[in-house]
Motif scaffolding. Structure first.
Motif, PDB file in Angstrom:
ATOM      1  N   LYS A  46       0.834  -1.189   0.000  1.00 35.55           N
ATOM      2  CA  LYS A  46       0.000   0.000   0.000  1.00 35.55           C
ATOM      3  C   LYS A  46       0.869   1.238   0.000  1.00 35.55           C
ATOM      4  CE  LYS A  46      -3.897  -2.123   2.395  1.00 35.55           C
ATOM      5  NZ  LYS A  46      -4.789  -2.046   3.572  1.00 35.55           N
ATOM      6  N   ASN A  47       0.367   2.295  -0.603  1.00 37.97           N
ATOM      7  CA  ASN A  47       1.090   3.553  -0.696  1.00 37.97           C
ATOM      8  C   ASN A  47       1.049   4.258   0.650  1.00 37.97           C
ATOM      9  OD1 ASN A  47       2.161   5.988  -1.305  1.00 37.97           O
ATOM     10  ND2 ASN A  47       0.673   6.527  -2.893  1.00 37.97           N
ATOM     11  N   PRO A  48       2.236   4.473   1.308  1.00 36.65           N
ATOM     12  CA  PRO A  48       2.229   5.150   2.599  1.00 36.65           C
ATOM     13  C   PRO A  48       1.962   6.632   2.491  1.00 36.65           C
ATOM     14  CG  PRO A  48       4.468   4.795   1.881  1.00 36.65           C
ATOM     15  CD  PRO A  48       3.579   4.126   0.869  1.00 36.65           C
ATOM     16  N   ASN A  49       2.032   7.157   1.272  1.00 37.80           N
ATOM     17  CA  ASN A  49       1.788   8.571   1.054  1.00 37.80           C
ATOM     18  C   ASN A  49       0.648   8.708   0.062  1.00 37.80           C
ATOM     19  OD1 ASN A  49       1.774  11.260   0.495  1.00 37.80           O
ATOM     20  ND2 ASN A  49       3.907  11.388  -0.179  1.00 37.80           N
ATOM     21  N   PRO A  50      -0.546   9.144   0.498  1.00 33.15           N
ATOM     22  CA  PRO A  50      -1.688   9.165  -0.405  1.00 33.15           C
ATOM     23  C   PRO A  50      -1.560  10.140  -1.560  1.00 33.15           C
ATOM     24  CG  PRO A  50      -2.227  10.256   1.658  1.00 33.15           C
ATOM     25  CD  PRO A  50      -0.881   9.619   1.838  1.00 33.15           C
ATOM     26  N   ALA A  51      -0.668  11.101  -1.454  1.00 30.36           N
ATOM     27  CA  ALA A  51      -0.473  12.037  -2.566  1.00 30.36           C
ATOM     28  C   ALA A  51       0.296  11.355  -3.677  1.00 30.36           C
ATOM     29  CB  ALA A  51       0.303  13.270  -2.081  1.00 30.36           C
ATOM     30  N   ARG A  52      -0.116  11.560  -4.914  1.00 34.22           N
ATOM     31  CA  ARG A  52       0.589  10.935  -6.035  1.00 34.22           C
ATOM     32  C   ARG A  52       1.977  11.528  -6.189  1.00 34.22           C
ATOM     33  NH1 ARG A  52      -4.443  10.886  -8.282  1.00 34.22           N
ATOM     34  NH2 ARG A  52      -5.192   8.793  -8.675  1.00 34.22           N
ATOM     35  N   ALA A  53       2.934  10.632  -6.427  1.00 31.75           N
ATOM     36  CA  ALA A  53       4.303  11.084  -6.609  1.00 31.75           C
ATOM     37  C   ALA A  53       4.637  11.308  -8.069  1.00 31.75           C
ATOM     38  CB  ALA A  53       5.273  10.060  -6.015  1.00 31.75           C
ATOM     39  N   MET A  54       3.781  10.831  -8.971  1.00 31.20           N
ATOM     40  CA  MET A  54       4.079  10.933 -10.385  1.00 31.20           C
ATOM     41  C   MET A  54       3.084  11.858 -11.077  1.00 31.20           C
ATOM     42  SD  MET A  54       6.727   9.094 -10.647  1.00 31.20           S
ATOM     43  CE  MET A  54       7.572   7.854  -9.675  1.00 31.20           C
ATOM     44  N   ARG A  55       2.911  11.612 -12.341  1.00 29.57           N
ATOM     45  CA  ARG A  55       2.040  12.467 -13.123  1.00 29.57           C
ATOM     46  C   ARG A  55       0.593  12.331 -12.674  1.00 29.57           C
ATOM     47  NH1 ARG A  55       4.058  13.593 -18.567  1.00 29.57           N
ATOM     48  NH2 ARG A  55       6.233  13.019 -18.640  1.00 29.57           N
ATOM     49  N   PRO A  56      -0.096  13.454 -12.456  1.00 28.64           N
ATOM     50  CA  PRO A  56      -1.515  13.362 -12.160  1.00 28.64           C
ATOM     51  C   PRO A  56      -2.314  13.133 -13.436  1.00 28.64           C
ATOM     52  CG  PRO A  56      -0.879  15.648 -12.268  1.00 28.64           C
ATOM     53  CD  PRO A  56       0.386  14.833 -12.500  1.00 28.64           C
ATOM     54  N   ARG A  57      -3.578  12.801 -13.282  1.00 27.69           N
ATOM     55  CA  ARG A  57      -4.441  12.722 -14.442  1.00 27.69           C
ATOM     56  C   ARG A  57      -4.688  14.122 -14.978  1.00 27.69           C
ATOM     57  NH1 ARG A  57      -6.304   8.837 -10.630  1.00 27.69           N
ATOM     58  NH2 ARG A  57      -6.350   6.805 -11.640  1.00 27.69           N
ATOM     59  N   SER A  58      -5.270  14.177 -16.147  1.00 23.62           N
ATOM     60  CA  SER A  58      -5.428  15.466 -16.811  1.00 23.62           C
ATOM     61  C   SER A  58      -6.480  16.333 -16.164  1.00 23.62           C
ATOM     62  CB  SER A  58      -5.775  15.247 -18.291  1.00 23.62           C
ATOM     63  OG  SER A  58      -6.949  14.469 -18.406  1.00 23.62           O
ATOM     64  N   GLY A  59      -7.138  15.866 -15.126  1.00 24.44           N
ATOM     65  CA  GLY A  59      -8.110  16.694 -14.446  1.00 24.44           C
ATOM     66  C   GLY A  59      -7.600  17.285 -13.163  1.00 24.44           C
ATOM     67  N   GLY A  60      -6.302  17.113 -12.883  1.00 26.82           N
ATOM     68  CA  GLY A  60      -5.772  17.587 -11.627  1.00 26.82           C
ATOM     69  C   GLY A  60      -5.967  16.535 -10.557  1.00 26.82           C
ATOM     70  N   ASP A  61      -5.729  16.916  -9.285  1.00 23.10           N
ATOM     71  CA  ASP A  61      -5.801  15.952  -8.200  1.00 23.10           C
ATOM     72  C   ASP A  61      -7.220  15.665  -7.746  1.00 23.10           C
ATOM     73  OD1 ASP A  61      -3.096  15.524  -8.074  1.00 23.10           O
ATOM     74  OD2 ASP A  61      -2.748  17.186  -6.695  1.00 23.10           O
ATOM     75  N   GLU A  62      -8.152  16.528  -8.038  1.00 23.64           N
ATOM     76  CA  GLU A  62      -9.527  16.307  -7.626  1.00 23.64           C
ATOM     77  C   GLU A  62     -10.212  15.394  -8.632  1.00 23.64           C
ATOM     78  OE1 GLU A  62     -11.659  19.866  -6.961  1.00 23.64           O
ATOM     79  OE2 GLU A  62     -10.231  20.667  -5.506  1.00 23.64           O
ATOM     80  N   GLU A  63     -10.607  14.214  -8.141  1.00 28.69           N
ATOM     81  CA  GLU A  63     -11.207  13.227  -9.014  1.00 28.69           C
ATOM     82  C   GLU A  63     -12.718  13.234  -8.822  1.00 28.69           C
ATOM     83  OE1 GLU A  63      -9.395   9.667  -7.841  1.00 28.69           O
ATOM     84  OE2 GLU A  63      -7.385  10.277  -8.446  1.00 28.69           O
ATOM     85  N   LYS A  64     -13.442  13.562  -9.845  1.00 25.40           N
ATOM     86  CA  LYS A  64     -14.884  13.558  -9.758  1.00 25.40           C
ATOM     87  C   LYS A  64     -15.389  12.123  -9.753  1.00 25.40           C
ATOM     88  CE  LYS A  64     -15.305  17.959 -12.195  1.00 25.40           C
ATOM     89  NZ  LYS A  64     -15.875  18.646 -13.372  1.00 25.40           N
ATOM     90  N   GLU A  65     -16.388  11.885  -8.917  1.00 21.07           N
ATOM     91  CA  GLU A  65     -16.896  10.532  -8.754  1.00 21.07           C
ATOM     92  C   GLU A  65     -17.338   9.935 -10.078  1.00 21.07           C
ATOM     93  OE1 GLU A  65     -17.494   7.152  -6.716  1.00 21.07           O
ATOM     94  OE2 GLU A  65     -16.744   9.021  -5.857  1.00 21.07           O
ATOM     95  N   GLU A  66     -17.964  10.725 -10.946  1.00 22.21           N
ATOM     96  CA  GLU A  66     -18.471  10.163 -12.191  1.00 22.21           C
ATOM     97  C   GLU A  66     -17.349   9.783 -13.158  1.00 22.21           C
ATOM     98  OE1 GLU A  66     -19.115  13.118 -11.022  1.00 22.21           O
ATOM     99  OE2 GLU A  66     -18.900  14.705 -12.522  1.00 22.21           O
ATOM    100  N   GLU A  67     -16.117  10.260 -12.917  1.00 27.46           N
ATOM    101  CA  GLU A  67     -15.009   9.904 -13.783  1.00 27.46           C
ATOM    102  C   GLU A  67     -14.416   8.543 -13.448  1.00 27.46           C
ATOM    103  OE1 GLU A  67     -12.353  13.182 -13.170  1.00 27.46           O
ATOM    104  OE2 GLU A  67     -13.073  14.227 -14.953  1.00 27.46           O
TER     105      GLU A  67
END
Length: 263
Positions: free
Chosen positions: A8-29
């Motif tokens: 499991k990732n001990p750091n919930p923040a992504r260390a690499m490239r984010p998705r093209s929508g930024g860090d906020e992921e909409k539930e419908e996506e």
């Protein structure tokens, strides 16, 4: 077959490239939750290519490889597949004590194989940094001679500095090999060369799959002391080209299975 583990990732923040929508992921996506990995619709677009794979796709497929390997009588923790965020975190921690604290639950010294995706992003503050993926393998399948690091790079030596940095922070956590200088070596493993600027992550997945297949069948592979021949047999231009579609089909199958369970 042998059951692997994914950490499991001990750091919930992504260390690499984010998705093209930024860090906020909409539930419908969201299209699929698989273990600790959430795939978004834009990840499917990346897979259809031609695009550089992100950390979520690589983490998903390594988790799938781990879960697809069945249990074996001698235990279920000798093979560990790490998501990209953990090797990146370990490479960029400020001191050895921090590295030891993060690595402690991974039990690296007791593993036989650990697969670590490596990204060349030099700037931890720049989430979209990095332009190349490779695979570093901690190989302790022959404890009598001690561990070694094996680096698989589809653009030879392009990611060697990042792989060396990761190996350097992990060496103090591992037993010294039975060699004259007592230093855990880093060697380059056989890897077909990519012919474009975006398939490095797909090569990482293909090599990881070959290694896991070798591990699961190694007792029947006479004369093969490591996975090098398996990589040469199974990883080539055609298999890499087909892999994006295979992963898309896998995701679609898992989505359909999940929908049936919810009905």
């Amino acid at each position: 077959m042998f059951r692997g583990e994914t950490a499991k990732n001990p750091n919930p923040a992504r260390a690499m490239r984010p998705r093209s929508g930024g860090d906020e992921e909409k539930e419908e996506e969201r299209v699929l939750s698989h273990g600790d990995v959430v795939l978004l619709r834009c990840d499917l677009t990346i897979l259809r290519g031609p695009h550089f794979l992100n950390d979520s796709i690589i983490a998903f497929y390594l988790a799938h490889l781990s879960s697809s390997l069945g249990p074996q009588t001698d235990g279920d923790d000798h093979l560990l597949l790490l998501p990209p965020s953990i090797p990146y975190l370990l490479s960029n921690l400020p001191d050895p004590a921090s590295v030891a604290a993060v690595a402690e639950p991974l039990r690296l010294a007791s593993r036989r194989l650990v697969l670590l995706p490596v990204n060349d992003n030099p700037d931890v503050s720049h989430a979209e940094g990095g332009s190349h993926w490779t695979l570093l393998v901690l190989d302790n399948t022959h404890p009598a001679t001690g561990p070694r690091f094996v680096h698989h790079d589809s653009l030879p030596a392009a990611n060697l500095p990042a792989a060396r940095r990761l190996a350097a922070v992990l060496r103090p956590l591992l037993p010294a090999p039975a060699t004259r200088n007592r230093r855990i070596p880093l060697v380059e493993g056989p890897t077909p060369r990519q012919t474009n600027g975006y398939d490095c992550g797909v090569f990482v997945l293909a090599v990881a799959r070959a290694i896991c297949h070798w591990w699961a069948t190694r007792r029947h592979q006479e004369g093969e002391k490591d996975w090098f021949q398996a990589v040469k047999r199974e990883v080539n231009a055609d298999s890499v080209k087909a892999m994006r579609t295979e992963v898309l089909h896998l995701i679609d199958s898992l989505i359909q299975d999940k929908n049936k369970q919810e009905c």
